[in-house]
Write a protein that holds these residues in place. Sequence first.
Motif, mmCIF file in Angstrom:
data_model
loop_
_atom_site.group_PDB
_atom_site.id
_atom_site.type_symbol
_atom_site.label_atom_id
_atom_site.label_comp_id
_atom_site.label_asym_id
_atom_site.label_seq_id
_atom_site.Cartn_x
_atom_site.Cartn_y
_atom_site.Cartn_z
ATOM 1 N N LEU A 73 0.770 -1.043 0.113
ATOM 2 C CA LEU A 73 0.036 0.000 0.030
ATOM 3 C C LEU A 73 0.865 1.288 0.030
ATOM 4 O O LEU A 73 0.545 2.087 -0.757
ATOM 5 N N VAL A 74 2.067 1.233 0.788
ATOM 6 C CA VAL A 74 2.827 2.507 0.737
ATOM 7 C C VAL A 74 3.321 2.533 -0.638
ATOM 8 O O VAL A 74 3.664 3.723 -1.208
ATOM 9 N N ARG B 106 0.843 4.287 -3.117
ATOM 10 C CA ARG B 106 0.744 5.489 -2.599
ATOM 11 C C ARG B 106 2.149 6.526 -3.055
ATOM 12 O O ARG B 106 1.774 7.515 -3.883
ATOM 13 N N GLU C 145 1.902 6.777 -7.044
ATOM 14 C CA GLU C 145 0.781 7.571 -7.473
ATOM 15 C C GLU C 145 1.206 9.164 -7.386
ATOM 16 O O GLU C 145 0.994 9.930 -7.934
ATOM 17 N N ARG C 146 2.129 9.283 -6.183
ATOM 18 C CA ARG C 146 2.480 10.620 -5.758
ATOM 19 C C ARG C 146 3.628 11.047 -6.812
ATOM 20 O O ARG C 146 3.748 12.017 -6.877
#
Length: 143
Positions: free
Chosen positions: A26-27, A30, A33-34
């Motif tokens: 999950l990290v 993210r 995505e960022r």
Amino acid sequence: MGSESQYRGELLLGAVFSIQTGGLGLVLARLRERFPHLKIKILRGMSIDLAARVENGELDAVLITEPQQAIRPEFCWQTLESEPFYVVGHKDVPALSDSEILSQYPFVRLDPRAWAGSMIDNELRRRQVQTNEMMELDSLQGR
């Protein structure tokens, strides 16, 4: 586009096995995505080996067990999560203290080269608990 779009290149990240099988996915999603232009490469190892690799400049950062020695001033340490250690026994083991369970029943040791294993060994020595070692694992995920 914000400043995040400026991050390009490759991030070499070391992580112990237990983190890789936990919430790391999950990290990473993210992060991706960022920072869409950042390539992330994950390398697995034991905390002691990964820490040496970041100190030698082979890795950019590591996700490891808390270091058991002082951290050089050019590096920083941040606790992301804390996990307790437990004494676990079979359901038929009588209600004894943790010290009694550890000394009277077979003990599965975590590799003392692993910092978590070293932490456990130090606590057993501090409490003067003699174990009946029957096996050694190189990872907490070996269970």
